[in-house]
Design an enzyme around this catalytic site. Structure first.
Site, PDB file in Angstrom:
ATOM      1  N   PRO A  59       0.802  -1.200  -0.021  1.00 45.14           N
ATOM      2  CG  PRO A  59      -0.719  -1.521   1.896  1.00 45.14           C
ATOM      3  CD  PRO A  59       0.824  -2.102   1.218  1.00 45.14           C
ATOM      4  CD  GLU A  60       3.968   3.132  -3.060  1.00 48.62           C
ATOM      5  OE1 GLU A  60       4.130   4.148  -2.323  1.00 48.62           O
ATOM      6  OE2 GLU A  60       4.891   2.232  -3.094  1.00 48.62           O
TER       7      GLU A  60
END
Ligand SMILES: [Zn+2]
Length: 277
Positions: free
Chosen positions: A2-3
Site C-alpha cells: 500500500p502506498e
C-alpha cells in the site's frame, strides 16, 4: 505494498464507518506482527469510543476517547476493512485483530506477511513518536512548498528522483509517483538535486501534490467496492504518463517512442528525454 494514496483512501473509508462508534468487542489473535503488539490490546480497545482518524506518512492514527492514539501500519500486505458478523465470529487465517462496533459493523485487520505494526500511545506523544520524528514533509500539507523543497535540496548532491523518494525529506513519494511527478514538472530525473531552481522546485511540488491527489481520487471512487469486498490494496491507477511505458509515446510528444527506462538506486525510472530537461 500500500502506498500513501491507498492508505489515505483506506483511512477515509474507515473514518466514515468508525468515527463516533464505540468498540463493543475486540479480538487480538496473536501477540505480534512485525513487532510485539501492545499488552492487552483487546482490553485496552474495548469500550473505547473512536474520535476520528488522521495519518502520518503511511501510519493511520486512530484517536480514542481516552486521550490514547492507536497507531496502525499496514506493512507490505496488510488491509483493514469491513467484514461480516460471521467472519468476526470465525476469523480467517490472517485476521489478526478484529473489532465489533456499536453500529453493528465489524472490522478486520488482515496481514498475511505480518510486516504491519500497531501501537497504543498517549495522544500528546504522537507528534514526537519514535517512528514519526525522522519523517519529512507531508506532501499534501501546506508546509510542503517549492521554497521548502528548494531549501532542503540546496546541499543534496544526489539525483532529484532519489531525493524526493527519501522519506526524511518528504514522505509518500513512492517509485511510481516519483517518475510521474518529475514528468509533469518537466524535470530530468537524473538532475543533481541541488541544481534545481526555485521555480523548478515549485513546479515539482505542485506536480507531486497533483499526482498524489489524482491517485487518492481514483481510490476514492473505488472505495465502496473496496470496503465491501476483499479489501485488496494495489495501485488504484493503471494508466500512467510514463511509468512502465518504455518505448511508448508520452502524452506531451506528438510522435515517437520517447519514453526511456533507466535504473536509479536499484529502482526503475521512466522519463521522456524530450520534455524532461
Ligand atoms: Zn515524450
Amino acid at each position: 505494498m500500500p502506498e500513501l494514496p491507498e492508505v489515505e483512501t483506506t483511512m477515509r473509508g474507515l473514518d466514515k464507518i468508525m468515527r463516533g462508534t464505540k468498540i463493543a468487542g475486540a479480538k487480538v489473535r496473536r501477540s505480534d506482527l512485525r513487532w510485539p503488539l501492545p499488552k492487552n490490546l483487546a482490553g485496552q480497545l474495548t469500550k473505547r469510543k473512536i474520535a476520528g482518524f488522521s495519518r502520518r506518512a503511511k501510519y493511520m492514527v486512530i484517536h480514542l476517547d481516552n486521550a490514547q492514539d492507536w497507531i496502525v501500519h499496514l506493512g507490505m500486505s496488510g488491509r483493514m476493512c469491513v467484514v461480516d458478523a460471521r467472519q468476526y465470529k470465525n476469523p480467517e487465517k490472517h485476521d489478526h485483530v478484529l473489532l465489533a462496533l456499536s453500529n453493528k459493523k465489524h472490522i478486520a485487520f488482515n496481514d498475511p506477511r505480518r510486516f504491519g505494526m500497531m501501537d497504543l500511545i498517549p495522544s500528546h506523544q504522537t507528534a514526537t513518536y519514535k517512528l514519526f520524528k525522522h519523517l519529512g514533509f507531508e506532501p499534501l500539507s501546506r508546509e510542503f512548498t517549492g521554497k521548502a523543497l528548494f531549501q532542503k535540496l540546496m546541499h543534496k548532491k544526489i539525483a532529484i528522483k532519489l531525493a524526493i523518494m527519501d522519506q526524511k525529506l518528504v514522505v509518500g513519494v513512492g517509485n511510481i509517483y516519483a517518475s510521474e511527478s518529475l514528468y509533469y514538472a518537466n524535470i530530468d530525473p537524473r538532475r543533481k538535486a541541488s541544481n534545481l531552481t526555485l521555480a523548478e522546485c515549485a513546479a515539482l511540488v505542485k506536480s507531486i501534490k497533483k499526482v498524489l491527489q489524482k491517485a487518492i481520487k481514483a481510490g476514492g471512487s473505488s472505495l465502496r467496492d473496496y470496503v465491501q469486498s476483499d479489501g485488496t490494496l494495489g495501485n488504484f491507477q493503471s494508466h500512467f504518463a510514463v511509468y512502465d511505458r518504455k518505448g511508448e509515446k508520452c502524452p506531451k510528444c506528438k510522435t515517437g517512442a520517447c519514453i526511456q527506462k533507466i535504473t536509479q538506486g536499484g529502482r526503475a525510472t521512466y522519463y521522456c528525454p524530450i520534455n524532461q530537461i
